[in-house]
Write a protein that holds these residues in place. Structure first.
Motif, PDB file in Angstrom:
ATOM      1  N   LEU A   9       0.913  -1.238  -0.055  1.00  0.00           N
ATOM      2  CA  LEU A   9       0.077   0.085  -0.002  1.00  0.00           C
ATOM      3  C   LEU A   9       0.881   1.233  -0.026  1.00  0.00           C
ATOM      4  O   LEU A   9       0.505   2.073  -0.781  1.00  0.00           O
ATOM      5  CB  LEU A   9      -1.040  -0.033   1.399  1.00  0.00           C
ATOM      6  N   SER A  47      -5.525   0.504  -4.395  1.00  0.00           N
ATOM      7  CA  SER A  47      -5.433   0.918  -3.171  1.00  0.00           C
ATOM      8  C   SER A  47      -6.686   0.641  -2.340  1.00  0.00           C
ATOM      9  O   SER A  47      -6.671   0.016  -1.376  1.00  0.00           O
ATOM     10  CB  SER A  47      -4.851   2.252  -2.951  1.00  0.00           C
ATOM     11  N   ASP A  48      -7.803   0.751  -2.913  1.00  0.00           N
ATOM     12  CA  ASP A  48      -9.117   0.590  -2.264  1.00  0.00           C
ATOM     13  C   ASP A  48      -9.337  -0.877  -2.226  1.00  0.00           C
ATOM     14  O   ASP A  48      -9.664  -1.302  -1.258  1.00  0.00           O
ATOM     15  CB  ASP A  48     -10.194   1.170  -3.129  1.00  0.00           C
ATOM     16  N   ILE A  51      -7.214  -1.957   0.943  1.00  0.00           N
ATOM     17  CA  ILE A  51      -7.711  -1.554   2.179  1.00  0.00           C
ATOM     18  C   ILE A  51      -8.792  -2.257   2.509  1.00  0.00           C
ATOM     19  O   ILE A  51      -9.295  -2.757   3.650  1.00  0.00           O
ATOM     20  CB  ILE A  51      -7.896  -0.145   2.049  1.00  0.00           C
ATOM     21  N   ASP A  52      -9.936  -2.608   1.399  1.00  0.00           N
ATOM     22  CA  ASP A  52     -10.904  -3.633   1.854  1.00  0.00           C
ATOM     23  C   ASP A  52     -10.669  -4.971   2.270  1.00  0.00           C
ATOM     24  O   ASP A  52     -11.250  -5.393   3.122  1.00  0.00           O
ATOM     25  CB  ASP A  52     -11.827  -3.620   0.425  1.00  0.00           C
ATOM     26  N   ILE A  54      -7.829  -5.565   3.637  1.00  0.00           N
ATOM     27  CA  ILE A  54      -7.170  -5.385   5.225  1.00  0.00           C
ATOM     28  C   ILE A  54      -8.268  -5.538   6.170  1.00  0.00           C
ATOM     29  O   ILE A  54      -8.598  -6.110   7.376  1.00  0.00           O
ATOM     30  CB  ILE A  54      -6.463  -4.376   5.195  1.00  0.00           C
ATOM     31  N   GLU A  55      -9.252  -4.582   5.895  1.00  0.00           N
ATOM     32  CA  GLU A  55     -10.665  -4.600   6.778  1.00  0.00           C
ATOM     33  C   GLU A  55     -11.378  -5.796   6.886  1.00  0.00           C
ATOM     34  O   GLU A  55     -11.798  -5.980   8.057  1.00  0.00           O
ATOM     35  CB  GLU A  55     -11.630  -3.378   6.035  1.00  0.00           C
TER      36      GLU A  55
END
Length: 70
Positions: A9, A47-48, A51-52, A54-55
């Motif tokens: 990231l 990137s999105d 992040i998704d 990882i969440e």
């Protein structure tokens, strides 16, 4: 088991920063500006997605113990 290696990231953010600097400098052609913009949008999408992912991993870990808001 062979996992697909995702770019870090932080590396994506650095690439986005470089694209922003090039666009802000104003010494690129209109065609190059469009190419840089498209490249930046692809980096944002990547990137999105990271992040998704990882969440979702964090939420799964939380659900295995005690559920609480992220």
């Amino acid at each position: 088991m062979c996992e697909k290696k995702e770019p870090a990231l932080e590396a994506l953010f650095l690439e986005l920063e470089e694209i922003g600097k090039k666009l802000e400098a104003g010494d690129v052609s209109l065609e190059e500006s469009f190419q840089l913009y498209q490249q930046g949008m692809e980096l944002l999408k990547s990137s999105d997605e990271i992040i998704d992912t990882i969440e979702k991993k964090i939420l799964v870990l939380d659900e295995s113990r005690n559920t609480h808001e992220f």
